[in-house]
Motif scaffolding. Structure first.
Motif, PDB file in Angstrom:
ATOM      1  N   ASP A  38       0.626  -1.301   0.295  1.00  0.00           N
ATOM      2  CA  ASP A  38       0.747  -0.065  -0.080  1.00  0.00           C
ATOM      3  C   ASP A  38       0.895   0.617  -0.305  1.00  0.00           C
ATOM      4  O   ASP A  38       0.241   2.022  -0.396  1.00  0.00           O
ATOM      5  CB  ASP A  38      -1.001  -0.214   1.192  1.00  0.00           C
ATOM      6  N   VAL A  39       2.315   1.229   0.451  1.00  0.00           N
ATOM      7  CA  VAL A  39       3.171   2.487   0.208  1.00  0.00           C
ATOM      8  C   VAL A  39       2.817   2.464  -1.427  1.00  0.00           C
ATOM      9  O   VAL A  39       3.164   4.232  -1.039  1.00  0.00           O
ATOM     10  CB  VAL A  39       4.366   1.853   1.159  1.00  0.00           C
ATOM     11  N   TYR A  40       3.001   1.799  -2.339  1.00  0.00           N
ATOM     12  CA  TYR A  40       2.766   3.269  -3.345  1.00  0.00           C
ATOM     13  C   TYR A  40       1.697   3.348  -4.196  1.00  0.00           C
ATOM     14  O   TYR A  40       1.431   4.412  -5.348  1.00  0.00           O
ATOM     15  CB  TYR A  40       3.192   1.772  -4.169  1.00  0.00           C
ATOM     16  N   ASP A  41       0.373   3.363  -3.467  1.00  0.00           N
ATOM     17  CA  ASP A  41      -0.924   4.699  -3.438  1.00  0.00           C
ATOM     18  C   ASP A  41      -0.690   5.344  -3.638  1.00  0.00           C
ATOM     19  O   ASP A  41       0.052   6.529  -3.222  1.00  0.00           O
ATOM     20  CB  ASP A  41      -1.698   3.920  -1.975  1.00  0.00           C
ATOM     21  N   LEU A  42      -1.339   6.397  -4.566  1.00  0.00           N
ATOM     22  CA  LEU A  42      -0.858   7.836  -4.662  1.00  0.00           C
ATOM     23  C   LEU A  42      -2.714   8.027  -4.712  1.00  0.00           C
ATOM     24  O   LEU A  42      -2.665   7.351  -5.014  1.00  0.00           O
ATOM     25  CB  LEU A  42      -0.426   7.402  -6.554  1.00  0.00           C
ATOM     26  N   GLU A  43      -2.211   9.876  -5.100  1.00  0.00           N
ATOM     27  CA  GLU A  43      -3.768  10.390  -4.631  1.00  0.00           C
ATOM     28  C   GLU A  43      -3.283  11.822  -5.141  1.00  0.00           C
ATOM     29  O   GLU A  43      -2.195  12.377  -5.416  1.00  0.00           O
ATOM     30  CB  GLU A  43      -3.909  10.673  -3.237  1.00  0.00           C
ATOM     31  N   LYS A  44      -4.552  12.609  -5.154  1.00  0.00           N
ATOM     32  CA  LYS A  44      -4.824  13.685  -5.250  1.00  0.00           C
ATOM     33  C   LYS A  44      -4.542  14.626  -4.688  1.00  0.00           C
ATOM     34  O   LYS A  44      -4.424  14.755  -3.829  1.00  0.00           O
ATOM     35  CB  LYS A  44      -5.367  13.841  -6.658  1.00  0.00           C
ATOM     36  N   VAL A  45      -3.490  15.527  -5.244  1.00  0.00           N
ATOM     37  CA  VAL A  45      -3.537  16.261  -3.820  1.00  0.00           C
ATOM     38  C   VAL A  45      -4.396  17.202  -3.657  1.00  0.00           C
ATOM     39  O   VAL A  45      -5.337  18.139  -4.358  1.00  0.00           O
ATOM     40  CB  VAL A  45      -2.494  17.446  -3.555  1.00  0.00           C
ATOM     41  N   SER A  46      -4.720  18.129  -2.270  1.00  0.00           N
ATOM     42  CA  SER A  46      -6.631  18.359  -2.193  1.00  0.00           C
ATOM     43  C   SER A  46      -5.753  19.669  -1.615  1.00  0.00           C
ATOM     44  O   SER A  46      -4.874  19.978  -0.995  1.00  0.00           O
ATOM     45  CB  SER A  46      -7.358  17.168  -1.176  1.00  0.00           C
ATOM     46  N   TYR A  47      -6.182  21.038  -2.245  1.00  0.00           N
ATOM     47  CA  TYR A  47      -5.922  21.715  -1.542  1.00  0.00           C
ATOM     48  C   TYR A  47      -6.464  22.394  -0.849  1.00  0.00           C
ATOM     49  O   TYR A  47      -6.398  23.139  -0.048  1.00  0.00           O
ATOM     50  CB  TYR A  47      -6.399  23.138  -2.733  1.00  0.00           C
ATOM     51  N   ALA A  48      -7.863  21.872  -0.720  1.00  0.00           N
ATOM     52  CA  ALA A  48      -8.272  22.027   0.731  1.00  0.00           C
ATOM     53  C   ALA A  48      -7.959  21.570   1.846  1.00  0.00           C
ATOM     54  O   ALA A  48      -7.782  22.278   2.993  1.00  0.00           O
ATOM     55  CB  ALA A  48     -10.006  20.786   0.747  1.00  0.00           C
TER      56      ALA A  48
END
Length: 771
Positions: free
Chosen positions: A413-423
């Motif tokens: 799971d350490v390779y999981d990406l996500e979009k940067v949330s500006y909130a």
């Protein structure tokens, strides 16, 4: 003689003989044909079964047989509690799958699986964890309409199960492994929607193939395989195995077993119509598994074992030979649908001397320390933290924690990406400083897996980080596989002010002076074109040495180091074990060598006196302060308490003194000065009522390419060290916090956590208050 009659008879007999001969010829031909046919079959069989037997046997084994390394016979890692907790053990966990070709009660199956999957991925889980697991189950990057309610979650699961049940054919097969980049680009240029890459392996969905004959003739040469072989791979094959869940919780596995047993019994006794049953759909496969019951807790201490039975990092790595008992390979046969159809009796065994390990780690202290620090890290928006709790009398490690989080049960799971949330991160350039951040780049980016999509990313530049119009991506855990690291032994930093107690100890041990002696502080010192100054205004003027330690005065340190000078200082810091490993039983401990004192400039000597230009790990600093708490007796730090051998004999890891660094009387003087610092100096507002505590804080600037980053919020390392009770210490604790963004100095970051941690430990160990 009637010649004509004879002639006629002769001709008649000749005709009969000719017919007979013709009959004989036809029989011979047919007989010969069967002889030759039988010979051909025999020859071919002889060739396949005798001459080329080994070759075709290997081909069959390659297609049908899979080797599975079994990790089950690794032994257990315990915590140091009564009864002992389990950090790592081996067991069998089951994978759940279904056979969609069955025709029984699919509606009942959907309802049953909705309950099972819900319990596995969402029951008793927080909202974020539940959403992530549900997103993975339904294979969607984002759940735009996600509602943290049981009805919504079960409906989503039920719909995904229905989609799986409606599948008739296998929709994912591998066409070719390990393709070259040129081959990949050539195939991508064909724009075939039904093929895709995972790393450099090519996969296809046979259910979406159009104009198969033409496609095969074009694609086969590019893959360097025969057309008939590719055509065979793309053939539609009935799907009889669809994965639902991996590593089922034990209680869920028991629940499914009971359902299967009760239904099969009811059908057998004609109490249930088989058309109303679901047990024939269900497939449970028991998988030997290394299991970590505490999940993320102490993961940077235990390490993990992969699905391929490869031991990775820390205890699992360092004590691998002791933890494994029988290393063996299991052989399984699979059918054309890649379902297991049985185990063979062939295996390879390698018997090893095994041992259970009990660590010195107290899982209760480890858990509470982690919880307290994680809460404060969010409050101060720091990059990371690390902490050690140590017994100064034995040098056993009671807790060793990091902000890096990963679950060794799901180490990938350490390779999981996500979009940067500006909130969440309104200013990525500042909020994500020194964390891996990426932007999309289809031309020069590297392929990453974003949940169930592939995306080409590259590292963002500082300018791109500051541009809010550009979508950005980061790892969910912020630090990618760095999460496997144990910063307490793996990361070096400059200790700065916390090192001052070491310098003062050297000075007191070698000079006939007292804390009440006086000195004059002119606020700064100039040397080698450098200007070294204090931070606190209270340092200015004519003060005692005790006052100087209370207010952490840099100029005072220079006054001391001028008296000690290079050779003596070099000897003592080596005696304190700086510049060498502590040799704790964990792999990959790092250290920084200290160059010979002949190579030191005056500026370097002066700044080393208060912890600049000298680097250490957290375990080295914890050891130095444990020596102070232990009247300057330096011992061997250790993390394994006992080892239980096959004959049930237990080997105890007894405390091991190594050397006395300074005189016991000097140590008592230093402790008194540090207690005074808490009562009346810089740290007096964090005093713990009814207890004498010795401690020291520090704030370090971060070394950059040519100098130091500006000492402002987000650009410092803050920390503190303390032990209690001061005159009969039960524990030493040292905490490091990297890049706190809501404050600059340790007195408002690290130290503010002090009272909560101190209160917990003093209460946990039942330490009586002072009169």
């Amino acid at each position: 003689m009637d010649w004509e009659k004879f002639k006629k008879n002769f001709i008649t007999k000749s005709e009969h003989a000719f017919d007979y001969l013709n009959w004989i010829d036809r029989v011979s031909v047919v007989f010969l044909f069967f002889i030759l046919f039988a010979f051909a079959i025999f020859s071919s069989s002889f060739k396949y079964t005798v001459i080329d037997h080994d070759y075709y046997k290997k081909m069959a084994e390659k297609q049908q047989i899979t080797e599975i390394k079994n990790p089950v016979t690794r032994w257990t890692i315990y915590s140091n509690n009564t009864p002992p907790g389990v950090f790592s053990t081996s067991t069998n966990l089951s994978d759940l799958a279904i056979d969609p070709q069955q025709e029984w009660d699919k509606q009942k199956l959907e309802d049953f699986l909705a309950d099972v999957v819900f319990e596995q991925i969402c029951k008793d889980k927080d909202e974020e964890t539940c959403e992530n697991w549900l997103s993975a189950f339904v294979k969607k990057y984002e759940l735009e309409d996600f509602v943290y309610e049981e009805a919504y979650i079960k409906n989503s699961i039920r719909q995904e199960v229905k989609n799986k049940l409606n599948k008739k054919f296998r929709d994912s097969i591998i066409l070719k492994e390990n393709l070259e980049s040129a081959q990949m680009q050539e195939i991508q240029a064909m724009n075939l929607e039904w093929i895709y890459f995972i790393t450099n392996n090519l996969y296809a969905d046979p259910t979406k193939v159009t104009d198969k004959q033409k496609t095969v003739s074009i694609l086969a040469p590019k893959l360097n395989i025969k057309e008939d072989e590719l055509d065979k791979k793309l053939k539609l094959v009935d799907l009889q195995y669809v994965s639902i869940l991996k590593k089922l919780d034990l209680d869920l596995k028991d629940r499914i077993d009971k359902r299967v047993e009760s239904e099969s019994t009811a059908v057998k006794n004609k109490l249930l119509d088989i058309k109303n049953s679901i047990y024939r759909f269900l497939i449970l496969e028991s998988q030997p598994t290394r299991f970590y019951p505490e999940n993320k807790l102490a993961a940077q201490i235990t390490g993990f074992v992969t699905n391929d039975n490869e031991w990775k990092y820390w205890i699992e790595w360092y004590f691998n030979d002791q933890l494994k008992w029988e290393e063996w390979v299991k052989i399984t046969k699979k059918d054309v649908s890649w379902r297991i159809i049985g185990w063979t009796n062939l295996w390879e065994k390698d018997s090893i001397n095994w041992a259970d390990l009990k660590l010195t780690i107290d899982r209760n202290v480890q858990k509470e320390l982690t919880k307290i620090l994680q809460d404060w890290i969010k409050e101060y928006r720091a990059n990371k933290w690390s902490a050690i709790v140590m017994d100064p009398k034995t040098w056993a490690i009671i807790a060793m924690a990091d902000s890096y989080e990963y679950d060794p049960n799901n180490y990938w799971d350490v390779y999981d990406l996500e979009k940067v949330s500006y909130a969440k991160y309104p200013n990525p350039w500042y909020d994500l400083l020194w964390m891996p951040v990426f932007i999309e780049d289809s031309a020069s980016g590297t392929i990453y897996k974003l949940k169930w999509q592939e995306i080409k990313l590259r590292s963002a530049t500082e300018k791109e980080l500051a541009n809010s119009a550009i979508p950005k991506y980061k790892f969910k855990n912020n630090f990618w596989p760095w999460a496997y690291n144990n910063d307490s032994i793996w990361s070096l930093y400059e200790p700065w002010s916390v090192f001052k107690a070491v310098t003062v100890a050297i000075w007191l041990d070698t000079w006939d002076i007292k804390p009440s002696d006086m000195y004059r502080d002119k606020w700064y010192v100039e040397i080698d074109n450098y200007k070294i100054s204090n931070v606190a205004n209270e340092c200015m003027g004519y003060n005692t040495y005790l006052h100087a330690l209370n207010w952490s005065c840099n100029v005072w340190m220079i006054d001391i180091i001028r008296k000690i000078w290079k050779p003596l200082f070099y000897k003592y810091i080596n005696d304190f074990w700086f510049g060498q490993k502590t040799n704790i039983s964990l792999e990959w401990e790092v250290y920084s060598q200290i160059p010979p004192y002949e190579k030191w400039s005056q500026a370097k000597l002066f700044t080393m006196s208060f912890g600049q230009w000298i680097t250490a790990t957290l375990i080295q600093m914890a050891s130095a302060y444990s020596a102070i708490a232990n009247w300057w007796l330096y011992m061997q730090p250790y993390i394994v308490d006992t080892m239980k051998l096959p004959n049930w004999m237990t080997i105890k890891n007894d405390p091991k003194p190594l050397r006395r660094v300074i005189k016991e009387e000097t140590s008592k003087t230093i402790v008194a000065m540090l207690v005074e610092w808490v009562r009346h100096g810089f740290a007096k507002k964090w005093w713990v009522d009814w207890y004498d505590v010795a401690w020291k804080t520090w704030t370090s600037q971060i070394a950059s390419k040519w100098w130091y980053e500006v000492g402002s919020a987000g650009h410092t390392i803050t920390s503190y060290w303390w032990f209690a009770p001061a005159w009969n210490p039960k524990f030493v604790i040292i905490v490091r916090i990297d890049r706190p963004r809501s404050a600059v100095y340790s007195e408002t970051t690290s130290s503010i956590m002090f009272q909560r941690i101190a209160s917990y430990l003093l209460n946990y160990y039942g330490i009586p208050k002072n009169n």
